[in-house]
Design a protein around this motif. Structure first.
Motif, PDB file in Angstrom:
ATOM      1  N   ARG A  23       1.012  -1.338  -0.002  1.00 38.84           N
ATOM      2  CA  ARG A  23      -0.007  -0.044  -0.066  1.00 38.84           C
ATOM      3  C   ARG A  23       0.781   1.301   0.021  1.00 38.84           C
ATOM      4  O   ARG A  23       0.468   2.337  -0.699  1.00 38.84           O
ATOM      5  CB  ARG A  23      -0.999   0.097   1.329  1.00 38.84           C
ATOM      6  CG  ARG A  23      -1.853  -1.270   1.306  1.00 38.84           C
ATOM      7  CD  ARG A  23      -3.124  -0.776   2.418  1.00 38.84           C
ATOM      8  NE  ARG A  23      -4.092  -2.029   1.937  1.00 38.84           N
ATOM      9  CZ  ARG A  23      -4.154  -3.078   2.726  1.00 38.84           C
ATOM     10  NH1 ARG A  23      -3.139  -3.474   3.673  1.00 38.84           N
ATOM     11  NH2 ARG A  23      -5.140  -3.925   2.410  1.00 38.84           N
ATOM     12  N   GLU A  24       2.086   1.307   0.820  1.00 37.53           N
ATOM     13  CA  GLU A  24       2.815   2.290   0.882  1.00 37.53           C
ATOM     14  C   GLU A  24       3.495   2.480  -0.461  1.00 37.53           C
ATOM     15  O   GLU A  24       3.680   3.828  -0.991  1.00 37.53           O
ATOM     16  CB  GLU A  24       3.883   2.152   2.168  1.00 37.53           C
ATOM     17  CG  GLU A  24       4.832   3.273   2.411  1.00 37.53           C
ATOM     18  CD  GLU A  24       4.466   3.369   3.951  1.00 37.53           C
ATOM     19  OE1 GLU A  24       4.022   4.370   4.381  1.00 37.53           O
ATOM     20  OE2 GLU A  24       4.794   2.503   4.690  1.00 37.53           O
TER      21      GLU A  24
ATOM     22  N   GLY B 229       0.792   3.141  -3.199  1.00 36.23           N
ATOM     23  CA  GLY B 229      -0.466   4.027  -2.855  1.00 36.23           C
ATOM     24  C   GLY B 229      -1.541   3.753  -3.282  1.00 36.23           C
ATOM     25  O   GLY B 229      -2.615   4.459  -3.688  1.00 36.23           O
ATOM     26  N   LYS B 230      -1.650   2.314  -3.532  1.00 31.60           N
ATOM     27  CA  LYS B 230      -3.039   1.654  -3.742  1.00 31.60           C
ATOM     28  C   LYS B 230      -3.392   0.523  -3.093  1.00 31.60           C
ATOM     29  O   LYS B 230      -2.760   0.060  -2.407  1.00 31.60           O
ATOM     30  CB  LYS B 230      -2.719   1.035  -5.210  1.00 31.60           C
ATOM     31  CG  LYS B 230      -2.682   2.311  -6.485  1.00 31.60           C
ATOM     32  CD  LYS B 230      -2.448   1.494  -7.617  1.00 31.60           C
ATOM     33  CE  LYS B 230      -2.185   2.450  -8.832  1.00 31.60           C
ATOM     34  NZ  LYS B 230      -1.930   1.922 -10.048  1.00 31.60           N
ATOM     35  N   SER B 231      -4.720   0.220  -3.068  1.00 32.76           N
ATOM     36  CA  SER B 231      -5.270  -0.763  -2.290  1.00 32.76           C
ATOM     37  C   SER B 231      -4.852  -2.165  -3.215  1.00 32.76           C
ATOM     38  O   SER B 231      -4.607  -2.110  -4.273  1.00 32.76           O
ATOM     39  CB  SER B 231      -6.696  -0.756  -1.951  1.00 32.76           C
ATOM     40  OG  SER B 231      -7.364  -0.863  -3.553  1.00 32.76           O
TER      41      SER B 231
END
Lengths: 229, 115
Positions: free
Chosen positions: A212-213, A216-218
């Motif tokens: 996620r980091e 920047g996405k699920s």
């Protein structure tokens, strides 16, 4: 600990698993994510010992898949239960007899949580209830490893949260869960680590929060946009 | 609490617990790892990781068999920090609208007079 080394499974000229290497630590809750045909089910079957690899190795706590690990590993198959002629309660009673690690209290809690009318015949239950019944059969054991093959498949969107909550309730720290799915968004918060599969191989593998980091996405967005978009 | 699945979940849990402490919703006992995991629908190990981080920051302490507790001074410290953040962003947005520090101070004094 599950160790997978240079694993290959070939059906005629199709490579269902094409050289996979994985280490799975005890106590990890893993999402095995990929579209249909990416090799998820084959990988779970190979770990459990339902089929044999073409080449490569699998070790489950130092043992070979198959008879040696049945007492510590629970498998949730995607196919529908075949015991339609039994009442749900009789099926549970009969099935529990096979497993010394059966936990009566977990069985009761899961039946209550999923609201299963156990006095009814399996044939008379809805598809969703039959899936929940199958989860009772799988999760009532105090097994060390749980292999869940597509527990969200065929479940309507409104009931998916109920299924994932039930699985979360049954999960105990220290147990290893491998949860395969092509429906990511409803389950991704359960996954500590997510392994994305593509064409019989591991495409992305990492701690879910680290992914996620990084992206920047699920997990759902990575699945839809980066891998198969 | 609404979780944004595109950002690390353990960090959001840390933030949420800090806010609950500073609002006084959590006074002594932090929810157990399992209770919070089930409330939020997240993996218990993710919650445990958030608690470890808060322990490292000195906000809570854990005792085996007793669970996780808020340290006595944590609430005041967290509240001070959050007040500071609100004031900073208040000043920043007024500055961006062209107000000088002097004018902002004047405004704040006005609030004081009204009450």
């Amino acid at each position: 600990m599950i160790k997978i080394k240079n694993l290959v499974k070939r059906y005629n000229d199709i490579y269902a698993i094409n050289n996979i290497n994985l280490d799975i630590e005890d106590g990890s809750f893993i999402g095995l994510v990929g579209p249909n045909g990416s090799g998820k089910t084959t990988l779970l079957k190979l770990i459990f010992g339902y089929c044999r690899p073409t080449s490569g190795e699998i070790e489950v706590d130092g043992k070979h898949p198959g008879v040696e690990i049945k007492s510590t590993t629970a498998f949730y198959p995607e196919y529908d239960s075949t015991y339609h002629w039994m009442k749900a309660k009789d099926l549970i009673k009969w099935y529990s007899g096979f497993f010394p690690d059966w936990n009566k209290e977990k069985e009761k809690n899961l039946i209550d949580f999923f609201n299963i009318p156990t006095h009814r015949y399996v044939a008379h239950l809805s598809k969703g209830l039959r899936a929940k019944l199958k989860l009772v059969l799988t999760l009532s054991r105090d097994a060390k490893i749980f292999l869940l093959d597509e527990p969200l498949s065929g479940i309507d969107p409104a009931s998916r949260a109920n299924i994932t909550s039930g699985i979360l309730k049954a999960y105990r720290e220290g147990q290893t869960f491998i949860f395969s799915t092509h429906i990511v968004t409803d389950a991704e918060m359960l996954f500590e680590r997510t392994i994305f599969m593509k064409d019989g191989n591991v495409a992305i593998d990492g701690e879910s929060d680290a992914l996620r980091e990084k992206y920047g996405k699920s997990m759902d967005q990575i699945f839809k946009e980066d891998l198969y978009g | 609490m609404k979780i944004d699945k595109s950002k690390p979940i353990w960090r959001q849990i840390v933030q949420e617990i800090k806010e609950r402490i500073s609002r006084g919703e959590i006074v002594e006992n932090v929810p157990t790892v399992r209770a919070l995991a089930e409330e939020l629908g997240v993996n218990p190990n993710t919650v445990a990781r958030a608690y470890r981080e808060m322990e490292r920051e000195g906000i809570v302490e854990s005792w085996v068999g007793k669970g996780t507790w808020v340290k006595k001074k944590s609430r005041d410290k967290l509240k001070d920090k959050m007040v500071e953040e609100v004031v900073d962003s208040f000043v920043e947005s007024l500055t961006s609208m062209g107000l000088s520090k002097k004018e902002i101070k004047k405004l704040v004094r006005k609030i004081d007079d009204k009450n």
